[in-house]
Design an enzyme around this catalytic site. Structure first.
Site, PDB file in Angstrom:
ATOM      1  CG  ASP A 170      -1.954   1.087   1.330  1.00 25.27           C
ATOM      2  OD1 ASP A 170      -2.395   1.630   0.099  1.00 25.27           O
ATOM      3  OD2 ASP A 170      -2.121   1.476   2.270  1.00 25.27           O
ATOM      4  CB  SER A 171       0.086   4.899  -0.653  1.00 22.71           C
ATOM      5  OG  SER A 171      -1.072   4.789   0.284  1.00 22.71           O
ATOM      6  CB  CYS A 227      -9.531   4.487   1.211  1.00 15.91           C
ATOM      7  SG  CYS A 227      -7.816   4.755   1.745  1.00 15.91           S
ATOM      8  CB  THR A 228      -6.713  -0.399   2.599  1.00 24.11           C
ATOM      9  OG1 THR A 228      -5.757   0.304   2.059  1.00 24.11           O
ATOM     10  CG2 THR A 228      -7.133  -1.265   1.384  1.00 24.11           C
ATOM     11  CG  HIS A 229      -4.821   4.748   4.873  1.00 18.87           C
ATOM     12  ND1 HIS A 229      -4.500   4.249   3.609  1.00 18.87           N
ATOM     13  CD2 HIS A 229      -3.924   5.000   5.499  1.00 18.87           C
ATOM     14  CE1 HIS A 229      -3.125   4.606   3.658  1.00 18.87           C
ATOM     15  NE2 HIS A 229      -2.793   4.984   4.581  1.00 18.87           N
ATOM     16  N   GLY A 237      -3.847   9.227  -3.458  1.00 21.74           N
ATOM     17  CA  GLY A 237      -4.916   9.722  -3.840  1.00 21.74           C
ATOM     18  C   GLY A 237      -4.812  11.084  -4.404  1.00 21.74           C
ATOM     19  CB  CYS A 275      -3.543   0.419  -2.428  1.00 23.14           C
ATOM     20  SG  CYS A 275      -3.623   2.343  -3.068  1.00 23.14           S
ATOM     21  CG  ASN A 276      -9.848   0.316  -2.504  1.00 20.41           C
ATOM     22  OD1 ASN A 276     -10.945  -0.153  -2.776  1.00 20.41           O
ATOM     23  ND2 ASN A 276      -9.483   0.185  -1.277  1.00 20.41           N
TER      24      ASN A 276
HETATM   25  N1  DGL Z   1      -4.891   3.047   1.300  1.00 19.22           N
HETATM   26  C1  DGL Z   1      -5.130   3.392  -0.055  1.00 19.22           C
HETATM   27  C2  DGL Z   1      -6.319   3.030  -0.721  1.00 19.22           C
HETATM   28  O1  DGL Z   1      -6.904   2.080  -0.466  1.00 19.22           O
HETATM   29  C3  DGL Z   1      -4.266   4.909  -0.405  1.00 19.22           C
HETATM   30  C4  DGL Z   1      -4.467   6.144   0.173  1.00 19.22           C
HETATM   31  C5  DGL Z   1      -3.708   6.902  -0.408  1.00 19.22           C
HETATM   32  O2  DGL Z   1      -2.447   6.887  -0.375  1.00 19.22           O
HETATM   33  O3  DGL Z   1      -4.196   8.200  -0.933  1.00 19.22           O
HETATM   34  O4  DGL Z   1      -6.697   3.836  -1.561  1.00 19.22           O
END
Ligand code: DGL
Length: 278
Positions: A8-9, A186-188, A41, A72-73
């Site tokens: 992921d990021s 978003c996985t966060h 994003g 990461c979506n």
């Molecule tokens: N966790 C990420 C996602 O699922 C990316 C968040 C990001 O870096 O903007 O989209």
């Protein structure tokens, strides 16, 4: 033992990592985060497509992984094909949970919480057209929410305004008062579910894709029940703080490594945990 890299990021992919680890499967999990480029994003699509496949190919070669989970979506919705083309191993992506949200809603109004990039992606439009053509989908994109989740997972102080802004963006939109399911794309964001639920004007369902990705990985790699082992955790930002290292330590990783994001040329690893805890 099958070796899987979760990517992921930032720390958001740990929500997917946790879902995989919860399955009790015989697998070794590595984790890599492109923290030098967080948040994804806010990055141009073309830049992500140019960067991520090479970054993942180098990480996979170094770690000798058998499969990759793009947790990461934002990346999955734009670069999965490019990543698959760059890697000779199975790649499992994460899909915004529009389909289960459409199956669950009774009111016909779904909230979609994601990054600014994911909410405007053609991929997301297609998912909605395919799985929720008769539903109203209210989209809200927020990088502030990503940063707040990073802070929460690291145990750092963050800017909780992002929560109120997201709740207002969804429930304050036209017909927002009818939302009964929110798809967390978003996985966060699963790390914020209790906080979002507490700030929400009423009880709704909060859906994420972690368990579905974990099941998909188990199928694709034919994983069998057993002990989950931990491999390497690595980030691209060598200046990451002690709180980030501590977040990985809490999950059982013994060290956090840094790889230079020019590591495609200079593929050296350094022990970041040692640096931050010295
Ligand atoms: N966790 C990420 C996602 O699922 C990316 C968040 C990001 O870096 O903007 O989209």
């Amino acid at each position: 033992m099958t070796r899987v890299l979760v990517f992921d990021s930032g720390v958001g992919g740990l929500s997917v990592f946790d879902a995989i680890a919860a399955q009790g499967l015989s697998v070794r999990l590595d984790y890599a985060a492109d923290t030098a480029w967080l948040p994804y994003g806010e990055k141009p699509d073309a830049a992500l497509i140019a960067r991520a496949p090479a970054l993942l190919a180098a990480a996979v070669a170094q770690l000798e992984c058998d499969a990759v989970v793009v947790a990461c979506n934002t990346l999955s919705t734009i670069a999965l094909d490019a990543i698959r083309a760059a890697l000779p191993i199975p790649v499992v992506g994460v899909v915004p949970p529009i389909k289960p949200a459409a199956a669950m809603t009774r009111s016909g109004v779904i909230g979609l919480l994601a990054t600014p990039a994911t909410v405007r992606r053609a991929y997301t439009d297609r998912l909605i057209a395919e799985h929720a053509p008769d539903k109203i989908v209210i989209r809200y994109g927020s990088s502030a929410l990503v940063q707040f989740a990073e802070a929460v997972v690291r145990g750092d102080p963050g800017a909780p305004d992002a929560i109120a802004d997201a709740i207002a963006g969804l429930f304050g939109a036209p017909r927002g008062e009818e939302i009964d399911v929110v798809a967390l794309a978003c996985t966060h964001f699963p790390f914020l579910t209790p906080t979002l639920a507490a700030a929400s004007p009423r009880a709704v369902a909060w859906l994420d894709s972690g368990a579905a990705v974990a099941r998909r990985l188990a199928t694709v790699c034919a994983l069998s029940p057993g002990a989950t082992a931990l491999g390497v955790a690595a980030v691209t930002d060598a200046g990451a703080g002690a709180s980030l290292a501590a977040a990985f330590k809490r999950r059982g990783f013994s060290d956090l490594r840094a790889f230079d994001d020019r590591f495609i040329l200079r593929s050296g690893w350094s022990d970041l945990m040692g640096v931050t805890h010295s």
